[in-house]
Scaffold this active site. Sequence first.
Site, mmCIF file in Angstrom:
data_model
loop_
_atom_site.group_PDB
_atom_site.id
_atom_site.type_symbol
_atom_site.label_atom_id
_atom_site.label_comp_id
_atom_site.label_asym_id
_atom_site.label_seq_id
_atom_site.Cartn_x
_atom_site.Cartn_y
_atom_site.Cartn_z
ATOM 1 N N ARG A 111 0.840 -1.191 0.000
ATOM 2 C CA ARG A 111 0.000 0.000 0.000
ATOM 3 C C ARG A 111 0.886 1.257 0.000
ATOM 4 N NH1 ARG A 111 -5.017 1.836 -1.240
ATOM 5 N NH2 ARG A 111 -6.120 2.823 0.485
ATOM 6 N N THR A 384 -9.425 0.648 -10.344
ATOM 7 C CA THR A 384 -8.782 -0.393 -9.539
ATOM 8 C C THR A 384 -8.969 -1.695 -10.313
ATOM 9 O OG1 THR A 384 -9.163 0.829 -7.515
ATOM 10 C CG2 THR A 384 -8.771 -1.518 -7.234
ATOM 11 N N THR A 402 -4.331 -0.796 -7.214
ATOM 12 C CA THR A 402 -5.077 0.448 -7.427
ATOM 13 C C THR A 402 -4.182 1.673 -7.560
ATOM 14 O OG1 THR A 402 -6.918 1.794 -6.576
ATOM 15 C CG2 THR A 402 -5.379 0.954 -4.942
ATOM 16 N N ASN A 404 -6.295 4.320 -7.068
ATOM 17 C CA ASN A 404 -7.477 4.955 -6.494
ATOM 18 C C ASN A 404 -8.431 5.418 -7.583
ATOM 19 O OD1 ASN A 404 -9.162 5.557 -4.401
ATOM 20 N ND2 ASN A 404 -8.447 7.651 -4.209
ATOM 21 N N GLU A 423 -4.145 8.278 -3.778
ATOM 22 C CA GLU A 423 -4.580 7.461 -2.645
ATOM 23 C C GLU A 423 -4.729 8.270 -1.356
ATOM 24 O OE1 GLU A 423 -5.916 4.129 -3.357
ATOM 25 O OE2 GLU A 423 -4.001 4.097 -4.367
ATOM 26 N N SER A 456 -10.120 -0.559 1.048
ATOM 27 C CA SER A 456 -11.200 -1.555 1.029
ATOM 28 C C SER A 456 -10.778 -2.801 0.255
ATOM 29 C CB SER A 456 -12.444 -0.971 0.350
ATOM 30 O OG SER A 456 -12.901 0.161 1.041
ATOM 31 N N GLY A 475 -13.821 -1.540 -6.939
ATOM 32 C CA GLY A 475 -15.141 -0.981 -6.639
ATOM 33 C C GLY A 475 -15.200 -0.091 -5.418
ATOM 34 N N GLY A 476 -14.055 0.501 -4.994
ATOM 35 C CA GLY A 476 -14.092 1.397 -3.835
ATOM 36 C C GLY A 476 -14.682 0.656 -2.642
#
Length: 573
Positions: A111, A384, A402, A404, A423, A456, A475-476
Site C-alpha cells: 500500500r 482499480t 489500485t 485509487n 490514494e 477496502s 469498486g471502492g
Amino acid sequence: MTFSFNWRAALLGLLVATSAAYAADGRPPVTPAAAPAALAQRPGHAGIASANFHATEAGLEVLAKGGNAFDAAIAVAATLSVVEPESSGIGGGFMAVLHRADGREVFIDARETAPAAVNPKDYLDKNGEPNRDTALNGPLSAGIPGEPAGLAWLATHYGKLPLKDSLAPAVRVARDGFVPDGRLINAIAEREQDIRRWPASVAKYLPSGKPPVAGQTWKDPDQARTLELLGEHGFDGFYRGEIGKKLVDAVRAAGGNWTAKDLESYQIKERTPISVDYRGYRVVTAPPASSGGVAVAEILNILSGYDLTKLDEPHRLHLVIEAMRRAFRDHNDYLGDPDFVKMPLDMLLSPYYAAGLRQTILMDKATPSSMLPASTGIDPGMHTTHFSVIDKDGNIASITLTVNYTMGSTFVAEGTGVLLNDEMDDFALVPNKPNVYGLLGSAANAPAPGKRMLSSMTPSIVFGADRVGVIGSPGGSTIITQVLEGILAFIDGKDAKGIVAQKRFHHQYMPDRVDVEPGAFSPATAEALTRMGYTLKDRNPWGYMNVVTWDLKTNTLDAASDPRRESGLGKVQ
Ligand code: DON
C-alpha cells in the site's frame, strides 16, 4: 423523529449477555479458523483471470518460461500498469493474499504511504472546508508508491525467475505499443480536463492533443525504461537513482512535498492474513491496512448464526444487508494502519461479538443507520483492478491493485512514464467528511507521516473440502460487499462464470440505503425489502471480478473474467 440509540452501551451489554445466549441458541459456536495447510494435490495446469487480454497473456508467458504463480503475478501487474493505467500501476499500490503450495500463507501489503511532510491543511480550502481538488488531483493527492517495491519483493521472496524476466512482457508491450481498449479511452476522456493541467500527463495521454481513438497503437517508452530499471536494480531502480530523483523533482516542481527519503524508506509489510471459518469453508483474506477482511469476517461471523438456506430470498437478503451495515459501521470507527493504531481486532473478529451484533437484528425490519451523520458519496465509477492466479503446482495469488480514482492523480512525473496515484483521499483527510466513496473516517485513519491509508481492497482465497476459489474485485467501498457476495456464491456451489456474473448489491451503513445492480432483486423481493424499511437504489457500474476456481475432486481449474467488462479474459492452460 430522530432515532437515538447508544450503540456501544447496547453492544457491550449484548457482548456480556450473549456468550450465554449464543450457547443457548442451540447453534454450534463458530470454530476458530483451521491452520493453513498444504493441499495434498497439484492441479498440473494453471489458470489466470485478469481485466486485460495483454495482462493475462503476459502471466501465461511467464508461466511457460518456468515461472510460478508469483512470477506470473508480477507479469500481470506490470502489464496492467501499461495497458490499464486508469486502474492500477507502478505509481500506485497493491494488496495480495498468497498461498504457497507448501501451505505458507501471507498477506503482502504494498500500500502507498503518506510522505513525511504530509499536512492536513493542504486538504482544506481557505474557508476550512475540504479541498477535494488537492485530495484527488495532482501531486499532493499521491502517496509514496508501493507497487514497484511489492513486485521486487514478490520476485525476491516468492518467485522462481529474476524480476527482469517477469517484467519483460510488460516492457515489450510498453515499448512496441498496444491498442488501448474502450475503457482506457473513456477514462482519459473523462479525466481530460485534469490531465491537461500537467505537461507530462498531456504528453503521455493526449499525445496529439486529444484522447487516443479506437484502433490507434499507443506506446509508452518512458514506462518501458522505468520497468527495465526496476528489473535490473530491483527496489533501487525505482526508489533511488535516476527514477527516484525524477519522481521527487517532478512532484516538488508541481507543488507536492515528497523527498528522496520518503522514497528510500518505503517498506513492504508482510502480515498474517485474516482467516475465518464459515460453514466448513476457510476464507483467507486481507487484514488492516485493509478494512475488507475485517468486514468480510465480521459479516460471515454474523451470518454463521443463521441457516440462510432455510430462509426465503427477502429474509436472506435482509440478514446479509444488516450484517453489511454493522460491519461498515465498525470500518468507519476503528480501522487504520496497524503500524500506527491499536485496533480491537480480537473483538471485531470474535464470534461472540458477532453474536452480540446478531441480537440487534430484527427478523422483519431494517435497522436505521441514523445515529451517524449521513454521508454524500458520489458515484465512484469503477477503477482499480483484481486478478487471480493458480499455477500447476498449486501456488495461489489473489491480488487487488489500485491508483485509487480513475487515472489516479492524473499527474505523470516527467521522464518516468509513472502516473501517480491519488490514494491520499483514502485517509480521513478531514474527520467525518466523506471521501470519494462516501466513506467516513475517524482518528484511526487520519493522515500521518509514513502511515498507510485504509483500503477496502479485499483479495481473498476460499478453501473448502472439495474446491478452492480465488476472488477479488475493484469498486471502492463496494469491493467488500462484492467480494463477500462472491464468497457466498462460491460456497453456494457457483462456478467461476456464475460467480463473476452474479448480480450485486451493497450497503455501507451510511448512506442508509441498499445500492442494487439492476436485475439483482426480483420485483417481489424488492417490494418485500421495501416493506421491511429498506431504501433501494439502482446503481451502475459495479466492479470487475476476476475469479479462478480449483475443483479438487476432478483436479481441474476454471477461470472467468467479469462480463461487465469483457468475458474471456480468464484462461486455463
Ligand atoms: O484502496 C481502496 O480502497 C481504494 N483506493 C480503491 C479504489 C477503487 O476500488 C476504485 N474503483 N472503483
